[in-house]
Design a protein around this motif. Structure first.
Motif, PDB file in Angstrom:
ATOM      1  N   ALA A  38       0.659  -0.958   0.057  1.00 34.58           N
ATOM      2  CA  ALA A  38      -0.023  -0.045   0.069  1.00 34.58           C
ATOM      3  C   ALA A  38       0.909   1.105  -0.134  1.00 34.58           C
ATOM      4  CB  ALA A  38      -0.858  -0.011   1.254  1.00 34.58           C
ATOM      5  N   GLU A  39       0.584   2.162  -0.534  1.00 40.19           N
ATOM      6  CA  GLU A  39       0.950   3.715  -0.503  1.00 40.19           C
ATOM      7  C   GLU A  39       1.366   4.175   1.018  1.00 40.19           C
ATOM      8  OE1 GLU A  39       0.322   7.885  -2.189  1.00 40.19           O
ATOM      9  OE2 GLU A  39      -0.880   6.464  -3.117  1.00 40.19           O
ATOM     10  N   LYS A  40       0.258   3.935   1.788  1.00 40.89           N
ATOM     11  CA  LYS A  40       0.522   4.152   3.362  1.00 40.89           C
ATOM     12  C   LYS A  40       0.556   2.747   3.801  1.00 40.89           C
ATOM     13  CE  LYS A  40       0.324   8.802   3.920  1.00 40.89           C
ATOM     14  NZ  LYS A  40      -0.535   9.533   4.547  1.00 40.89           N
ATOM     15  N   GLU A  41       1.740   2.281   4.325  1.00 41.03           N
ATOM     16  CA  GLU A  41       1.830   0.912   4.418  1.00 41.03           C
ATOM     17  C   GLU A  41       1.240   0.645   6.043  1.00 41.03           C
ATOM     18  OE1 GLU A  41       5.954   0.738   4.677  1.00 41.03           O
ATOM     19  OE2 GLU A  41       6.166   0.174   2.466  1.00 41.03           O
ATOM     20  N   THR A  42       1.020   1.622   6.794  1.00 37.86           N
ATOM     21  CA  THR A  42       0.556   1.203   8.021  1.00 37.86           C
ATOM     22  C   THR A  42      -0.728   1.962   8.186  1.00 37.86           C
ATOM     23  OG1 THR A  42       2.628   0.937   8.904  1.00 37.86           O
ATOM     24  CG2 THR A  42       0.770   1.332  10.714  1.00 37.86           C
ATOM     25  N   SER A  43      -1.951   1.210   8.814  1.00 38.56           N
ATOM     26  CA  SER A  43      -3.093   2.073   8.903  1.00 38.56           C
ATOM     27  C   SER A  43      -3.595   1.343  10.318  1.00 38.56           C
ATOM     28  CB  SER A  43      -4.165   1.651   7.921  1.00 38.56           C
ATOM     29  OG  SER A  43      -4.233   0.407   7.665  1.00 38.56           O
ATOM     30  N   VAL A  44      -4.693   2.233  10.634  1.00 34.67           N
ATOM     31  CA  VAL A  44      -5.190   1.746  12.175  1.00 34.67           C
ATOM     32  C   VAL A  44      -6.459   1.336  11.742  1.00 34.67           C
ATOM     33  CG1 VAL A  44      -4.117   3.556  13.480  1.00 34.67           C
ATOM     34  CG2 VAL A  44      -6.297   3.983  12.556  1.00 34.67           C
ATOM     35  N   HIS A  45      -7.180   0.565  12.517  1.00 34.02           N
ATOM     36  CA  HIS A  45      -8.321  -0.070  12.452  1.00 34.02           C
ATOM     37  C   HIS A  45      -8.960  -0.282  13.840  1.00 34.02           C
ATOM     38  CE1 HIS A  45     -11.598  -2.426  10.838  1.00 34.02           C
ATOM     39  NE2 HIS A  45     -11.232  -3.364  11.872  1.00 34.02           N
ATOM     40  N   SER A  46     -10.189   0.193  13.901  1.00 35.29           N
ATOM     41  CA  SER A  46     -11.046  -0.173  15.192  1.00 35.29           C
ATOM     42  C   SER A  46     -12.524  -0.606  14.678  1.00 35.29           C
ATOM     43  CB  SER A  46     -11.345   1.312  16.038  1.00 35.29           C
ATOM     44  OG  SER A  46     -11.808   2.158  15.187  1.00 35.29           O
ATOM     45  N   GLU A  47     -13.036  -1.268  15.566  1.00 36.76           N
ATOM     46  CA  GLU A  47     -14.437  -1.721  15.214  1.00 36.76           C
ATOM     47  C   GLU A  47     -15.150  -2.156  16.517  1.00 36.76           C
ATOM     48  OE1 GLU A  47     -13.303  -5.123  12.591  1.00 36.76           O
ATOM     49  OE2 GLU A  47     -14.696  -6.354  14.016  1.00 36.76           O
ATOM     50  N   ALA A  48     -16.565  -1.927  16.460  1.00 42.63           N
ATOM     51  CA  ALA A  48     -17.175  -2.317  17.599  1.00 42.63           C
ATOM     52  C   ALA A  48     -18.603  -2.997  17.113  1.00 42.63           C
ATOM     53  CB  ALA A  48     -17.544  -1.138  18.408  1.00 42.63           C
ATOM     54  N   VAL A  49     -18.955  -4.129  17.764  1.00 40.90           N
ATOM     55  CA  VAL A  49     -20.039  -4.847  17.103  1.00 40.90           C
ATOM     56  C   VAL A  49     -20.941  -5.030  18.475  1.00 40.90           C
ATOM     57  CG1 VAL A  49     -20.783  -7.207  16.080  1.00 40.90           C
ATOM     58  CG2 VAL A  49     -18.513  -6.313  15.647  1.00 40.90           C
ATOM     59  N   LEU A  50     -22.196  -4.990  18.219  1.00 39.86           N
ATOM     60  CA  LEU A  50     -23.386  -5.236  19.392  1.00 39.86           C
ATOM     61  C   LEU A  50     -23.818  -6.435  18.895  1.00 39.86           C
ATOM     62  CD1 LEU A  50     -24.955  -4.193  21.805  1.00 39.86           C
ATOM     63  CD2 LEU A  50     -26.640  -3.286  20.496  1.00 39.86           C
ATOM     64  N   TYR A  51     -24.000  -7.626  19.710  1.00 38.77           N
ATOM     65  CA  TYR A  51     -24.709  -8.665  19.210  1.00 38.77           C
ATOM     66  C   TYR A  51     -26.113  -8.696  20.038  1.00 38.77           C
ATOM     67  CZ  TYR A  51     -20.174 -10.279  17.572  1.00 38.77           C
ATOM     68  OH  TYR A  51     -18.953 -10.403  17.201  1.00 38.77           O
ATOM     69  N   VAL A  52     -27.100  -8.612  19.340  1.00 42.02           N
ATOM     70  CA  VAL A  52     -28.720  -8.852  19.753  1.00 42.02           C
ATOM     71  C   VAL A  52     -29.158 -10.173  19.684  1.00 42.02           C
ATOM     72  CG1 VAL A  52     -30.876  -7.778  19.737  1.00 42.02           C
ATOM     73  CG2 VAL A  52     -28.870  -6.452  18.895  1.00 42.02           C
ATOM     74  N   ALA A  53     -29.431 -10.896  20.547  1.00 40.28           N
ATOM     75  CA  ALA A  53     -29.877 -12.355  20.464  1.00 40.28           C
ATOM     76  C   ALA A  53     -31.332 -12.315  21.129  1.00 40.28           C
ATOM     77  CB  ALA A  53     -28.892 -13.168  21.274  1.00 40.28           C
ATOM     78  N   MET A  54     -32.109 -12.858  20.465  1.00 38.55           N
ATOM     79  CA  MET A  54     -33.579 -12.773  20.926  1.00 38.55           C
ATOM     80  C   MET A  54     -34.186 -14.439  20.870  1.00 38.55           C
ATOM     81  SD  MET A  54     -35.091  -9.531  18.922  1.00 38.55           S
ATOM     82  CE  MET A  54     -34.916 -10.074  17.392  1.00 38.55           C
ATOM     83  N   SER A  55     -34.602 -14.801  21.877  1.00 42.96           N
ATOM     84  CA  SER A  55     -34.869 -16.210  22.017  1.00 42.96           C
ATOM     85  C   SER A  55     -36.201 -16.523  22.822  1.00 42.96           C
ATOM     86  CB  SER A  55     -33.944 -17.110  22.737  1.00 42.96           C
ATOM     87  OG  SER A  55     -33.414 -16.544  23.927  1.00 42.96           O
ATOM     88  N   GLY A  56     -36.757 -17.572  22.393  1.00 44.44           N
ATOM     89  CA  GLY A  56     -38.101 -17.786  23.156  1.00 44.44           C
ATOM     90  C   GLY A  56     -38.547 -19.502  23.099  1.00 44.44           C
ATOM     91  N   GLU A  57     -39.505 -19.747  23.508  1.00 42.36           N
ATOM     92  CA  GLU A  57     -39.776 -21.160  23.523  1.00 42.36           C
ATOM     93  C   GLU A  57     -41.394 -21.367  23.357  1.00 42.36           C
ATOM     94  OE1 GLU A  57     -37.444 -24.127  26.080  1.00 42.36           O
ATOM     95  OE2 GLU A  57     -39.351 -24.744  26.523  1.00 42.36           O
ATOM     96  N   THR A  58     -41.649 -22.374  22.341  1.00 45.52           N
ATOM     97  CA  THR A  58     -43.100 -22.537  22.366  1.00 45.52           C
ATOM     98  C   THR A  58     -43.584 -23.692  23.526  1.00 45.52           C
ATOM     99  OG1 THR A  58     -42.977 -24.480  20.974  1.00 45.52           O
ATOM    100  CG2 THR A  58     -42.979 -22.262  19.848  1.00 45.52           C
ATOM    101  N   ASP A  59     -45.029 -23.416  23.774  1.00 43.94           N
ATOM    102  CA  ASP A  59     -45.619 -24.327  24.602  1.00 43.94           C
ATOM    103  C   ASP A  59     -45.046 -25.780  24.627  1.00 43.94           C
ATOM    104  OD1 ASP A  59     -46.755 -22.086  25.604  1.00 43.94           O
ATOM    105  OD2 ASP A  59     -48.744 -22.561  24.905  1.00 43.94           O
ATOM    106  N   THR A  60     -44.962 -26.310  23.422  1.00 44.79           N
ATOM    107  CA  THR A  60     -44.568 -27.645  23.289  1.00 44.79           C
ATOM    108  C   THR A  60     -42.995 -27.668  23.158  1.00 44.79           C
ATOM    109  OG1 THR A  60     -44.473 -27.346  20.719  1.00 44.79           O
ATOM    110  CG2 THR A  60     -46.345 -27.953  21.814  1.00 44.79           C
ATOM    111  N   GLY A  61     -42.128 -26.778  23.641  1.00 45.29           N
ATOM    112  CA  GLY A  61     -40.885 -26.946  23.631  1.00 45.29           C
ATOM    113  C   GLY A  61     -39.980 -26.696  22.527  1.00 45.29           C
ATOM    114  N   LEU A  62     -40.611 -26.170  21.609  1.00 45.57           N
ATOM    115  CA  LEU A  62     -39.789 -25.628  20.112  1.00 45.57           C
ATOM    116  C   LEU A  62     -38.759 -24.360  20.688  1.00 45.57           C
ATOM    117  CD1 LEU A  62     -40.062 -27.104  17.459  1.00 45.57           C
ATOM    118  CD2 LEU A  62     -41.545 -25.021  16.867  1.00 45.57           C
TER     119      LEU A  62
END
Lengths: 346, 346, 346
Positions: A38-62
């Motif tokens: 690359a022309e600029k050999e060194t670059s900085v990198h940052s990232e942030a991730v929010l993981y959203v998990a939604m879960s449930g169970e039916t009356d029959t256990g599904l």
């Protein structure tokens, strides 16, 4: 007025949970990338991730649920990384959205901190990765390019697991230009595994350029058929870990008046050794693309990438990691890439 | 390191809440859509929504808050679905953002699982829906199209409710091309309701094409006036539910040198019957668009859509649902559409 | 099925926290903006922000974390407002992403409710704001404009604080067109502070227009050097608060064949007085842009903006606020702007 999300792992609370819930976790990275080409050999990198998990169970256990991964890289746009919806029970697990392609039975993890991509070369043909090479282009006009670029991303996966054996089938359903499906099986014995997968892709594209809704007569017809077989094996043996992948594909392209048949293959191997908080890794990958055409009119060169990396666990969810790799594409010179940074889990 | 959001409905905790809080809920869907007129008749659909609700209360008991609905469909972009900010008290409720138009006093719900849209045809004229038909276009040049496409979305709503009666007024404020407001009233008696609404839209568009900042001389002048009256009625009578909507509109368009006056109307009715976990529904809708022009130069055909659906509650927030509908636009053949899938609430 | 996020500030719970956690807070606004120069003078504005904070601690006591601010304005797109990742310890704090530029040691806050921007004029030269004036443009062709528009946003910041004194250095690393760094220091004594900062920007742009991948021969070469010194001072003295900022910059531009040297400066002062729930503020700002060129070919006029505002705390996180300001750019007439609305913290 700051709200504090109780970051508890106390399962004692779970008895009182309502059937359906929303929970959160996260990941972040900050560090340096190095690219000798690359022309600029060194670059900085940052990232942030929010993981959203939604879960449930039916009356029959599904069990049912959905996950949304929200990511920001380098303070850029807020994006969906992967979103999946699923239902699972004794019948297996049915998923839609960002599902794994069924011929992916366990690739090899990347090395280093962020993006050395030794795994990407090894997985050049499996899953949905082949679409990078099926984008044969045709120079159009009116400031537009016509090409065969499509996505091979599957949107449905069904997986059934019984004891040590699991089988899966996945497909891309509803796309007007792409028919794609895959099947795969995996067997675990002790801390080791073997897997085999097969994928079939059929692409049929008919595109044209219109100016303000009026056809210009400039059209592009393209089609491609591809079959890929992928085998994986690996395991953990005390402090040592190893993972390998091999893919073999045959591709027929008839696009923009040019036809060609290509026998391609790719493989990679990754080994690791863990001593307390320190993990050392090494990986080697190759992809032989048999001179396939690429978007823009050139030829896809064979690829080779190998390197070493290390990771040190700082505790509390943080890890220092870094690596160095050499990468070579076609007849170009080998280049050195590297990275070093911190990874955080929340 | 997974964080668990306490998914409690235990109000005992609420006594200890700070005045202001952030809470979450969610919804997800996965299933199949069928469109008899599409090249690929069957497609899969998945979506996941995170609902963010922020709420507080001033020292004098005024309630305030905001909601953000974050949605991903088919593993695509992460989007805002609807975001609203509000203040409410004895004076009523003032909302900004994704507010309801005040002439919408209760439309009819959709049938089936995802998107059969029998409600959309019935609500063709009410709320902000008429903007689909006020986009009279003019073919421009330099790869650009000039048209009258605007949004009739209101951005302010004030609603006052006293016992069984509620009145609302809403408007689009601050737009340079659109003046739009609506008023509505609704009366609930027992489990039944009637409502009446009126909306007035004035559009005045003057657009031109520039190339790299330089005017080309290609311009488009368009204006439209529309008035719509909407009446709704419905209720729940034991296991039966019924909802109906009727809208009558008069529209004057003077755009791109062509003028026209149109008398349009739309109506729809939806009935449901619930037996334990099962709900059966049927709906019929029509919209007579009186030959209004549409974007692209054609004529908006009259629309008719009707169908039946069923939903089965699996418990725990999950529901199976499906439906079949027939749809007809203008002189085109009737088409069959359908859907089937699971809906999850978290 | 609504999930309730426990909005507790009870630190008693924190002893049981896992090392890493995700927490949430929020903000929202709704109100009116007035712009005497706009065609529609009065417009409504609403916005909602979800603040995501992720934090953890390594075994050796190093703190780490990330913040993502998710914003929706006027029910528009869901955007990243600012996302930052950091590590901090005895060595100081290292941040990446949406970091402050180190020459910003404390600007002056805005007045009024939403956007009167008396602060923006005063901060015209400090931080990354100068990029608005380094976008010298060249009219290209093929519907494209070539210009020198770049971003001076820094992506790395290191800050070290010892007692009352703090020093910081920040930079934009890895950009092929921009080299930019800043240093700054700040000293707090009692409830007062003084600060001094220096920023250096070097821009070197070479851009061209291609049509469907083919160069047209139309190119643009531009470069700029800028140095800015910024001094700040302020404090809180009983019910009174005061903050001032002064920046002095020298800029050399050589772009599209035109060269120029500019001596620019900007300053602003803001005073406030608090009586119980009411706060009164007044601010005055000026920027002398020395006839710098702007995007589009014109000249940046000198700017002057001053106004008064008031805020009233309603309790529970809500605040009423409003203001009126006069603004003048170059030889244009002075204009009046104003705003009034409610701000909510969750």
């Amino acid at each position: 007025m700051k709200k504090i999300l109780l970051a508890t792992t106390a399962l004692a609370f779970s008895a009182g949970f309502a059937a359906a819930e929303v929970s959160f976790s996260g990941q972040a990275k900050m560090g340096l990338n190095y690219d000798g080409a690359a022309e600029k050999e060194t670059s900085v990198h940052s990232e942030a991730v929010l993981y959203v998990a939604m879960s449930g169970e039916t009356d029959t256990g599904l069990a049912f649920g959905a996950t949304i991964d929200m990511i920001v890289e380098d303070n850029g746009d807020l994006n969906n990384d992967d979103t999946t919806v699923f239902v699972s029970g004794a019948f297996g697990k049915l998923s839609m959205g960002a599902v794994p392609e069924a011929d992916e039975n366990g690739g090899i993890a990347d090395i280093g901190w962020d993006d050395l991509d030794t795994d990407d070369v090894a997985e050049n043909l499996s899953g949905d990765e082949l679409d990078d090479y099926l984008s044969y282009s045709f120079i159009g006009g009116f400031n537009e390019t016509l090409s065969m670029n499509v996505s091979l991303d599957h949107n449905v996966n069904y997986t059934y697991a019984a004891d040590a054996f699991s089988v899966a089938v996945s497909a891309k359903i509803g796309d007007e230009e792409v028919d794609s499906y895959a099947v795969g099986g995996r067997y675990n014995f002790g801390d080791a595994y073997v897997g085999l997968g097969y994928a079939k892709h059929e692409i049929d594209v008919s595109r044209s350029i219109s100016v303000v809704g009026t056809p210009t007569g400039i059209t592009f017809e393209g089609s491609a058929d591809a079959e890929v077989v992928t085998a994986v094996a690996g395991g953990t043996f005390g402090a040592f870990g190893i993972a390998a992948i091999y893919s073999d594909g045959s591709i027929d392209i008839d696009a923009g008046g040019t036809t060609g048949s290509y026998d391609v293959d790719a493989f990679g191997v990754r080994g690791s050794y863990t001593m307390d908080a320190l993990t050392l890794v090494a990986a080697y990958s190759e992809a032989d693309m048999d001179g396939m055409p690429t978007l823009g009119g050139g030829t896809a060169g064979d690829q080779k990438r190998y390197g070493i990396g290390a990771a040190y666990d700082l505790g509390g969810g943080a890890q220092l990691a870094g690596g160095v790799a050499r990468t070579k594409t076609g007849d170009a010179d080998s280049e050195t890439i590297g990275d070093f940074g911190i990874t955080m889990s929340f």
